[in-house]
Design a protein around this motif. Structure first.
Motif, PDB file in Angstrom:
ATOM      1  N   TRP A 180      58.718  -0.833  35.825  1.00  0.00           N
ATOM      2  CA  TRP A 180      58.163   0.496  36.072  1.00  0.00           C
ATOM      3  C   TRP A 180      56.697   0.341  36.470  1.00  0.00           C
ATOM      4  N   PRO A 185      60.235   9.029  40.833  1.00  0.00           N
ATOM      5  CA  PRO A 185      59.430   8.621  39.679  1.00  0.00           C
ATOM      6  C   PRO A 185      58.842   9.815  38.928  1.00  0.00           C
ATOM      7  N   HIS A 213      50.324   7.751  42.091  1.00  0.00           N
ATOM      8  CA  HIS A 213      51.400   8.306  41.278  1.00  0.00           C
ATOM      9  C   HIS A 213      50.881   9.416  40.368  1.00  0.00           C
ATOM     10  N   GLN A 258      48.811   4.214  38.157  1.00  0.00           N
ATOM     11  CA  GLN A 258      48.508   4.217  39.589  1.00  0.00           C
ATOM     12  C   GLN A 258      47.905   5.565  39.991  1.00  0.00           C
ATOM     13  N   TYR A 289      54.558   2.216  38.024  1.00  0.00           N
ATOM     14  CA  TYR A 289      53.793   3.410  38.364  1.00  0.00           C
ATOM     15  C   TYR A 289      52.729   3.778  37.335  1.00  0.00           C
TER      16      TYR A 289
END
Length: 279
Positions: free
Chosen positions: A178, A54, A186, A183, A180
């Protein structure tokens, strides 16, 4: 523009030119996860697609060199589907004829180089039987014709869809495709990844050594990793056992462990661990 295909939160690159450009121009490694068509049962050497972390995918998107795409849930059947099938079959037939012609020319050239040796062998064979040897041209012409079954024909296997019916994915917003965006974990991992990448390092997944990233001074094809990067929240406590275990692991594999934290301003702080008792 590099096309990154998103599937259930995972990022893939199917185009070989894009995969090569990602590595050569942007120092993004990724992981090949596709089976090779001719050896599908082995997993030592893999092929396309190239799966990106990612953080790798987001870095390319932020630099403006890549776009996130996903397949439409339902794609209408093309009106010219029958014509496409006919065109494909015609192309396959032309390819078979061309390969048959090339195989024949290659066999003819090979027989030309071996003609003298074949003639000498046949002459000795006739001499033992007390027969008169045949002329060279006649013996070569009597060679069996080329057999080239269709099963032996080389077939091109496309690794990317020709249809462009795709929908763009916004990597800034969390979604089912997606998840992320926003977050905390992340964001911390990405900030560490970005900081190391901007310093000129090559970075890959560090899961095989129990870390978040492996940090290389150059291309992983030529160098071993120098660091195991472990991302930890700035104020999160670390037990003594965890510190000892990661320190001993890093020493056993001859790498330095980096504890990476990000403060409120986005600055990354690194703490290196080495097990001095085993030096």
């Amino acid at each position: 523009m590099i096309r990154i295909h998103i599937l259930e939160g995972k990022a893939f690159v199917w185009n070989s030119a894009d995969a090569r450009r990602i590595r050569e121009e942007h120092r993004i490694i990724g992981t090949l996860v596709g089976a090779l068509a001719r050896k599908p049962r082995q997993n030592v050497r893999l092929g396309l697609p190239l799966q990106l972390l990612p953080e790798e995918a987001r870095l390319l998107a932020e630099k403006g060199v890549a776009t996130f795409l996903k397949n439409l849930t339902s794609q209408p059947l093309a009106d010219d589907a029958g014509q496409a099938v006919d065109a494909y079959q015609k192309e396959q037939e032309e390819s078979y004829r061309e390969q048959l012609r090339l195989a024949g020319e290659q066999r003819k050239a090979l027989m030309g180089t071996l003609a003298e040796r074949i003639a000498q062998g046949q002459a000795k064979k006739h001499q033992r039987k007390g027969e008169e040897a045949e002329p060279l041209s006649k013996s070569v012409d009597q060679e069996p014709s080329l057999v080239f079954p269709r099963e032996a024909m080389m077939v091109q296997l496309p690794t990317e869809r020709t249809q462009r019916l795709k929908e763009e994915v916004d990597w800034r917003l969390p979604s089912e495709d997606w998840p992320y965006g926003g977050q905390a974990e992340h964001e911390m991992r990405y900030r560490v990844f970005q900081d190391l990448w901007e310093q000129g390092y090559y970075i890959t997944s560090g899961s095989k050594f129990g870390g978040d990233f492996l940090v290389y001074p150059g291309d992983p094809m030529r160098f071993h990793a120098h660091y195991i990067a472990l991302c930890v929240p700035r104020d999160a406590p670390l037990s003594l056992c965890d510190i000892i275990s990661v320190g001993r692991l890093g020493t056993n594999v001859k790498k330095t462990v980096l504890l990476c934290s990000v403060d409120e301003e986005g600055t990354v702080a690194y703490t290196s661990l080495q097990w001095s008792g085993m030096q």
